[in-house]
Design a protein around this motif. Sequence first.
Motif, PDB file in Angstrom:
ATOM      1  N   ASP A 169       0.866  -1.183   0.000  1.00  0.00           N
ATOM      2  CA  ASP A 169       0.000   0.000   0.000  1.00  0.00           C
ATOM      3  C   ASP A 169       0.904   1.233   0.000  1.00  0.00           C
ATOM      4  OD1 ASP A 169      -1.842   1.994   0.325  1.00  0.00           O
ATOM      5  OD2 ASP A 169      -2.381   1.466   2.395  1.00  0.00           O
ATOM      6  N   ILE A 170       1.175   1.751  -1.183  1.00  0.00           N
ATOM      7  CA  ILE A 170       2.113   2.870  -1.313  1.00  0.00           C
ATOM      8  C   ILE A 170       1.553   4.134  -0.678  1.00  0.00           C
ATOM      9  CG2 ILE A 170       3.364   4.327  -2.962  1.00  0.00           C
ATOM     10  CD1 ILE A 170       4.439   1.465  -2.686  1.00  0.00           C
ATOM     11  N   GLN A 171       0.229   4.333  -0.753  1.00  0.00           N
ATOM     12  CA  GLN A 171      -0.367   5.515  -0.126  1.00  0.00           C
ATOM     13  C   GLN A 171      -0.150   5.515   1.385  1.00  0.00           C
ATOM     14  OE1 GLN A 171      -4.101   6.685  -3.083  1.00  0.00           O
ATOM     15  NE2 GLN A 171      -4.526   5.792  -1.115  1.00  0.00           N
ATOM     16  N   GLY A 172      -0.264   4.343   1.993  1.00  0.00           N
ATOM     17  CA  GLY A 172      -0.153   4.262   3.441  1.00  0.00           C
ATOM     18  C   GLY A 172       1.260   4.052   3.949  1.00  0.00           C
ATOM     19  N   GLU A 173       2.060   3.290   3.181  1.00  0.00           N
ATOM     20  CA  GLU A 173       3.386   2.909   3.655  1.00  0.00           C
ATOM     21  C   GLU A 173       4.529   3.581   2.905  1.00  0.00           C
ATOM     22  OE1 GLU A 173       3.745  -1.470   4.361  1.00  0.00           O
ATOM     23  OE2 GLU A 173       1.776  -1.523   3.391  1.00  0.00           O
ATOM     24  N   GLY A 174       4.240   4.125   1.737  1.00  0.00           N
ATOM     25  CA  GLY A 174       5.304   4.671   0.898  1.00  0.00           C
ATOM     26  C   GLY A 174       6.082   3.561   0.213  1.00  0.00           C
ATOM     27  N   PHE A 175       7.035   3.934  -0.623  1.00  0.00           N
ATOM     28  CA  PHE A 175       7.881   2.951  -1.294  1.00  0.00           C
ATOM     29  C   PHE A 175       8.907   2.395  -0.304  1.00  0.00           C
ATOM     30  CE2 PHE A 175       6.375   5.493  -4.893  1.00  0.00           C
ATOM     31  CZ  PHE A 175       6.017   4.496  -5.790  1.00  0.00           C
ATOM     32  N   PRO A 176       9.385   1.161  -0.531  1.00  0.00           N
ATOM     33  CA  PRO A 176      10.387   0.577   0.379  1.00  0.00           C
ATOM     34  C   PRO A 176      11.643   1.439   0.470  1.00  0.00           C
ATOM     35  CG  PRO A 176       9.481  -1.104  -1.086  1.00  0.00           C
ATOM     36  CD  PRO A 176       8.971   0.222  -1.590  1.00  0.00           C
ATOM     37  N   ASP A 177      12.219   1.508   1.671  1.00  0.00           N
ATOM     38  CA  ASP A 177      13.403   2.342   1.914  1.00  0.00           C
ATOM     39  C   ASP A 177      14.604   1.931   1.067  1.00  0.00           C
ATOM     40  OD1 ASP A 177      12.045   3.865   3.757  1.00  0.00           O
ATOM     41  OD2 ASP A 177      12.710   2.677   5.488  1.00  0.00           O
ATOM     42  N   GLU A 178      14.635   0.686   0.615  1.00  0.00           N
ATOM     43  CA  GLU A 178      15.783   0.210  -0.167  1.00  0.00           C
ATOM     44  C   GLU A 178      15.966   0.969  -1.476  1.00  0.00           C
ATOM     45  OE1 GLU A 178      14.884  -3.718  -2.354  1.00  0.00           O
ATOM     46  OE2 GLU A 178      13.407  -3.685  -0.735  1.00  0.00           O
ATOM     47  N   PHE A 179      14.907   1.689  -1.920  1.00  0.00           N
ATOM     48  CA  PHE A 179      15.000   2.429  -3.182  1.00  0.00           C
ATOM     49  C   PHE A 179      15.318   3.903  -2.967  1.00  0.00           C
ATOM     50  CE2 PHE A 179      11.980  -1.085  -4.132  1.00  0.00           C
ATOM     51  CZ  PHE A 179      12.762  -1.751  -5.067  1.00  0.00           C
ATOM     52  N   SER A 180      15.595   4.316  -1.756  1.00  0.00           N
ATOM     53  CA  SER A 180      15.872   5.730  -1.473  1.00  0.00           C
ATOM     54  C   SER A 180      17.019   6.260  -2.323  1.00  0.00           C
ATOM     55  CB  SER A 180      16.211   5.915   0.011  1.00  0.00           C
ATOM     56  OG  SER A 180      15.087   5.695   0.820  1.00  0.00           O
ATOM     57  N   GLY A 181      16.730   7.322  -3.053  1.00  0.00           N
ATOM     58  CA  GLY A 181      17.740   7.967  -3.882  1.00  0.00           C
ATOM     59  C   GLY A 181      18.175   7.183  -5.096  1.00  0.00           C
ATOM     60  N   ARG A 182      17.442   6.114  -5.462  1.00  0.00           N
ATOM     61  CA  ARG A 182      17.871   5.256  -6.577  1.00  0.00           C
ATOM     62  C   ARG A 182      16.993   5.373  -7.818  1.00  0.00           C
ATOM     63  NH1 ARG A 182      17.951  -0.654  -4.466  1.00  0.00           N
ATOM     64  NH2 ARG A 182      18.404  -0.975  -6.682  1.00  0.00           N
ATOM     65  N   ALA A 183      15.821   5.971  -7.698  1.00  0.00           N
ATOM     66  CA  ALA A 183      14.869   5.983  -8.820  1.00  0.00           C
ATOM     67  C   ALA A 183      15.116   7.173  -9.748  1.00  0.00           C
ATOM     68  CB  ALA A 183      13.441   6.026  -8.292  1.00  0.00           C
ATOM     69  N   ASP A 184      15.168   6.892 -11.033  1.00  0.00           N
ATOM     70  CA  ASP A 184      15.260   7.963 -12.030  1.00  0.00           C
ATOM     71  C   ASP A 184      13.913   8.640 -12.221  1.00  0.00           C
ATOM     72  OD1 ASP A 184      18.089   7.670 -13.279  1.00  0.00           O
ATOM     73  OD2 ASP A 184      17.317   5.613 -13.196  1.00  0.00           O
ATOM     74  N   SER A 185      12.846   7.863 -12.098  1.00  0.00           N
ATOM     75  CA  SER A 185      11.500   8.419 -12.254  1.00  0.00           C
ATOM     76  C   SER A 185      10.494   7.549 -11.506  1.00  0.00           C
ATOM     77  CB  SER A 185      11.119   8.534 -13.734  1.00  0.00           C
ATOM     78  OG  SER A 185      11.271   7.296 -14.392  1.00  0.00           O
ATOM     79  N   VAL A 186       9.338   8.156 -11.195  1.00  0.00           N
ATOM     80  CA  VAL A 186       8.273   7.474 -10.463  1.00  0.00           C
ATOM     81  C   VAL A 186       6.951   7.770 -11.154  1.00  0.00           C
ATOM     82  CG1 VAL A 186       7.025   7.297  -8.274  1.00  0.00           C
ATOM     83  CG2 VAL A 186       9.507   7.648  -8.268  1.00  0.00           C
ATOM     84  N   PHE A 187       6.123   6.741 -11.279  1.00  0.00           N
ATOM     85  CA  PHE A 187       4.780   6.923 -11.837  1.00  0.00           C
ATOM     86  C   PHE A 187       3.748   6.509 -10.796  1.00  0.00           C
ATOM     87  CE2 PHE A 187       0.925   5.507 -13.926  1.00  0.00           C
ATOM     88  CZ  PHE A 187       0.654   6.575 -14.761  1.00  0.00           C
TER      89      PHE A 187
END
Length: 312
Positions: A169-187
């Motif tokens: 549940d991305i609205q409630g929990e957000g994206f996993p911390d393992e991806f912090s600062g790693r994404a070029d883009s988000v949809f």
Amino acid sequence: MLPVESAKKKLSFTRCIQDGDLVIVYERYDNMKAVKVCEGSVLENRFGVFKHSDWIGKQFGSKVFSSKGGFVYLLAPTPELWTLVLSHRTQILYIADISFVIMFLEIVPGCVVLESGTGSGSLTTSLARAVAPEGHVYTFDFHEQRAASAREDFEKTGISNTVTVGVRDIQGEGFPDEFSGRADSVFLDLPQPWLAIPSVEKMLKQDGIVCSFSPCIEQVQRASETLRSKFTDIRTFEILLRTYEVREGKMDSFQVEESGSVGSLPCKRRQRLSEGSNEQETTSASVVMARPCSEAKGHTGYLTFARLKCLS
């Protein structure tokens, strides 16, 4: 991240069709279906009976015939065609929106893209091809069964090496911390995208881009308000696609305007009219005409893009 040797595998449609492959059976532009090739199986439609065994060894794009002389084309399951034949578990994005999203998110081979939610996987399939072979798409859906169905579809279309599906549940929990600062883009395709924006800010690389798809302008307004603090270059678009039919038909007549202009009338006819004749020519010549389709797709949703502000 997947192992490098796995991520580098390329999906190729230049090879011959094999037992177990997924093909798009094309009858006409508005009638296609996805079929898994299985030796011993047959396809029956209005054009006759087609044996799958006759398809094995042929190139994608081949024209194959039934026992009674009818024919279909066997096309590769490209993202564009897959969008037209996939099972709708949710509303999906179509080609006009998908191409715009990939362009404005600046997605190229090697990018890491985060997506929520997965839904029917229409956009995900195109994202996977855009980042391949070095990049990866991590897509999340809160609905466990939808996520499982999406995994099955990605296996069928051969992109499972480039896509990882998670239940969250991305609205409630957000994206996993393992991806912090790693994404070029988000949809984001969420009913309340503003709840996920603080997490998006943490996930994006410096100068990264986010896109939020929303059907209602109220969602756009609230998301844009949330974006203002940490993002810049906030823009919203609505893509309206108008399709034309091109076919042969009859041109009933040429109308001479009151101004005396006779447009595309034949030279001799123009000369007679210019000399004072009021006669009009009626012709039933066959011509190729283009006209708008009687049914046009209207509003699908609004696409809001924003770029993460650079650190000063």
